[in-house]
Design an enzyme around this catalytic site. Structure first.
Site, mmCIF file in Angstrom:
data_model
loop_
_atom_site.group_PDB
_atom_site.id
_atom_site.type_symbol
_atom_site.label_atom_id
_atom_site.label_comp_id
_atom_site.label_asym_id
_atom_site.label_seq_id
_atom_site.Cartn_x
_atom_site.Cartn_y
_atom_site.Cartn_z
ATOM 1 N N SER A 139 -0.200 0.040 3.098
ATOM 2 C CA SER A 139 0.396 -0.966 2.651
ATOM 3 C C SER A 139 0.927 -1.669 3.722
ATOM 4 O O SER A 139 1.300 -1.586 4.938
ATOM 5 C CB SER A 139 1.802 -0.440 1.669
ATOM 6 O OG SER A 139 2.356 -1.269 1.239
ATOM 7 N N TYR A 177 8.251 5.375 -0.811
ATOM 8 C CA TYR A 177 6.704 4.718 -0.519
ATOM 9 C C TYR A 177 6.656 4.159 0.953
ATOM 10 O O TYR A 177 5.547 4.574 1.402
ATOM 11 C CB TYR A 177 6.805 3.434 -1.384
ATOM 12 C CG TYR A 177 5.315 2.759 -1.665
ATOM 13 C CD1 TYR A 177 4.357 3.079 -2.151
ATOM 14 C CD2 TYR A 177 5.326 1.635 -0.999
ATOM 15 C CE1 TYR A 177 3.255 2.676 -2.149
ATOM 16 C CE2 TYR A 177 4.354 0.625 -0.915
ATOM 17 C CZ TYR A 177 3.195 1.318 -1.572
ATOM 18 O OH TYR A 177 1.802 0.707 -1.797
HETATM 19 N N1 LIG Z 1 -0.999 -3.605 -5.532
HETATM 20 C C1 LIG Z 1 -0.301 -3.791 -4.345
HETATM 21 O O1 LIG Z 1 0.295 -4.980 -4.466
HETATM 22 C C2 LIG Z 1 -0.381 -2.974 -3.286
HETATM 23 C C3 LIG Z 1 -0.079 -3.507 -2.243
HETATM 24 C C4 LIG Z 1 -0.456 -2.403 -0.886
HETATM 25 C C5 LIG Z 1 -1.098 -1.345 -1.034
HETATM 26 N N2 LIG Z 1 -1.399 -0.932 -2.246
HETATM 27 C C6 LIG Z 1 -1.995 0.524 -2.343
HETATM 28 O O2 LIG Z 1 -3.373 0.217 -2.909
HETATM 29 C C7 LIG Z 1 -3.646 1.538 -3.634
HETATM 30 C C8 LIG Z 1 -4.253 1.156 -4.864
HETATM 31 O O3 LIG Z 1 -3.434 0.488 -5.803
HETATM 32 P P1 LIG Z 1 -3.824 -0.641 -6.606
HETATM 33 O O4 LIG Z 1 -2.835 -1.760 -6.207
HETATM 34 O O5 LIG Z 1 -5.173 -0.646 -7.068
HETATM 35 O O6 LIG Z 1 -2.993 -0.051 -8.031
HETATM 36 P P2 LIG Z 1 -3.703 0.847 -9.293
HETATM 37 O O7 LIG Z 1 -4.610 0.091 -10.120
HETATM 38 O O8 LIG Z 1 -2.428 1.248 -10.193
HETATM 39 O O9 LIG Z 1 -4.229 2.101 -8.658
HETATM 40 C C9 LIG Z 1 -3.629 3.192 -8.404
HETATM 41 C C10 LIG Z 1 -4.682 4.283 -8.383
HETATM 42 O O10 LIG Z 1 -4.167 5.564 -8.060
HETATM 43 C C11 LIG Z 1 -4.468 6.647 -8.983
HETATM 44 N N3 LIG Z 1 -3.635 7.660 -8.922
HETATM 45 C C12 LIG Z 1 -2.253 7.841 -8.758
HETATM 46 N N4 LIG Z 1 -2.060 8.944 -8.912
HETATM 47 C C13 LIG Z 1 -2.853 9.851 -8.833
HETATM 48 C C14 LIG Z 1 -3.211 11.232 -8.652
HETATM 49 N N5 LIG Z 1 -2.242 12.022 -8.738
HETATM 50 N N6 LIG Z 1 -4.416 11.571 -8.557
HETATM 51 C C15 LIG Z 1 -5.366 10.750 -8.359
HETATM 52 N N7 LIG Z 1 -5.341 9.433 -8.660
HETATM 53 C C16 LIG Z 1 -4.163 8.809 -8.806
HETATM 54 C C17 LIG Z 1 -4.370 5.969 -10.379
HETATM 55 O O11 LIG Z 1 -5.350 6.677 -11.212
HETATM 56 P P3 LIG Z 1 -5.074 7.392 -12.509
HETATM 57 O O12 LIG Z 1 -3.776 7.192 -12.857
HETATM 58 O O13 LIG Z 1 -5.950 7.541 -13.197
HETATM 59 O O14 LIG Z 1 -5.022 8.804 -11.746
HETATM 60 C C18 LIG Z 1 -4.676 4.455 -9.967
HETATM 61 O O15 LIG Z 1 -6.302 4.216 -10.253
HETATM 62 C C19 LIG Z 1 -2.350 2.172 -3.697
HETATM 63 O O16 LIG Z 1 -2.540 3.393 -2.608
HETATM 64 C C20 LIG Z 1 -1.295 1.461 -3.456
HETATM 65 O O17 LIG Z 1 -0.167 1.873 -2.721
HETATM 66 C C21 LIG Z 1 -1.172 -1.716 -3.307
#
Ligand SMILES: NC(=O)c1ccc[n+]([C@@H]2O[C@H](COP(=O)([O-])OP(=O)(O)OC[C@H]3O[C@@H](n4cnc5c(N)ncnc54)[C@H](OP(=O)(O)O)[C@@H]3O)[C@@H](O)[C@H]2O)c1
Length: 246
Positions: free
Chosen positions: A145, A159
């Site tokens: 992140s 986080y």
């Molecule tokens: N969106 C942003 O602004 C942003 C910015 C910087 C970094 N990120 C990072 O990007 C990554 C992906 O996030 P995203 O933005 O694409 O949001 P997202 O669509 O909510 O994706 C998060 C994914 O993590 C999975 N997950 C959560 N807990 C889990 C567990 N215990 N075991 C296996 N899978 C798990 C969820 O799937 P299930 O619920 O089906 O398990 C979900 O598909 C994350 O690491 C987040 O910290 C996001």
């Protein structure tokens, strides 16, 4: 780049049932990688598999919780059985909580966030390293992140702490495993319009979301890392929307 023949590569993506992980799976599938997609929700993973197949790729759904050693081990075993050794890993599973300040955070949620963001990444990396070492190559992309790259006081204590630690995972992998042909990228996205935003104390509206990165923007960066020549390491990659809150 399209991967074919002897160059055939098998990519494992966690967090692949939505957002960045799903976009990475579709992009890599389209580029010829065989893709294993993991997350907890089987229906969401099946949908990702369909999207990969619709774009001409091959994928398998591997439902698992990255907090479980056993589930990660068996997911890895099923993937290698289906598609051969994992050559590439994108660890995108992530968690945050609405209560994210010292004044209101819960220890239970704090530990869960560390279990998913930090230990979940450690578990999947541990699972793939032996195969990468014996294959003499491997690319690991840790989706961290912007909060790991620069102080982001509102991102959450747990986080930020768990994501900052991912930088050390990447540095140590590059220091200790490069002799085996393994490289790691600490990928630091700014704001991305995904379901993750629903975990914010105040959920951004449509206008705010339109100013953010899309999952495809991030997937394009990941694809660039995966497709870089084998002798190239991209240690860290920071990507943010022009109007990112800084
Ligand atoms: N969106 C942003 O602004 C942003 C910015 C910087 C970094 N990120 C990072 O990007 C990554 C992906 O996030 P995203 O933005 O694409 O949001 P997202 O669509 O909510 O994706 C998060 C994914 O993590 C999975 N997950 C959560 N807990 C889990 C567990 N215990 N075991 C296996 N899978 C798990 C969820 O799937 P299930 O619920 O089906 O398990 C979900 O598909 C994350 O690491 C987040 O910290 C996001």
């Amino acid at each position: 780049m399209t991967v074919t023949g002897q160059d055939q590569r098998t990519l494992w993506v966690t967090g692949a049932g939505s957002g960045i992980g799903r976009a990475v799976a579709v992009s890599a599938g389209r580029s010829g990688y065989r893709v294993g997609v993991s997350g907890r929700r089987p229906d969401a993973l099946d949908e990702t598999v369909s999207l990969v197949e619709q774009s001409g790729g091959r994928a398998i759904a591997l439902p698992l919780d990255v907090r479980s050693d056993d589930e990660v081990r068996s997911g890895h075993a099923r993937l290698t059985e289906a598609f051969g050794p994992v050559t590439d890993l994108v660890a995108a599973a992530g968690l945050n909580a609405k209560r994210r300040y010292w004044r209101d955070q819960s220890r239970h949620e704090f530990e869960d966030i560390v279990q998913v963001n930090l230990m979940g990444s450690v578990r999947v990396i541990d699972a793939v390293l032996p195969g990468m070492r014996s294959g003499g190559r491997g690319t690991v992309v840790i989706v961290s992140s912007y909060a790991a790259w620069t102080a982001s006081p509102h991102a959450g204590v747990a986080y930020s702490a768990s994501k900052t630690a991912l930088s050390t995972l990447a540095l140590s992998l590059n220091a200790q495993e490069s002799s085996a042909g393994i490289r790691c990228t600490h990928l630091c996205p700014g704001e991305v319009d995904t379901d993750f935003l629903s975990l914010r104390p105040e959920v951004p509206d449509g206008d705010a979301r339109r100013r953010m990165l899309s999952p495809d923007d991030v997937a394009r960066s990941v694809q660039f890392v995966l497709d870089s020549p084998a002798h190239v390491t991209i240690d860290e990659l920071v990507i943010s929307p022009v109007p990112q809150k800084r």
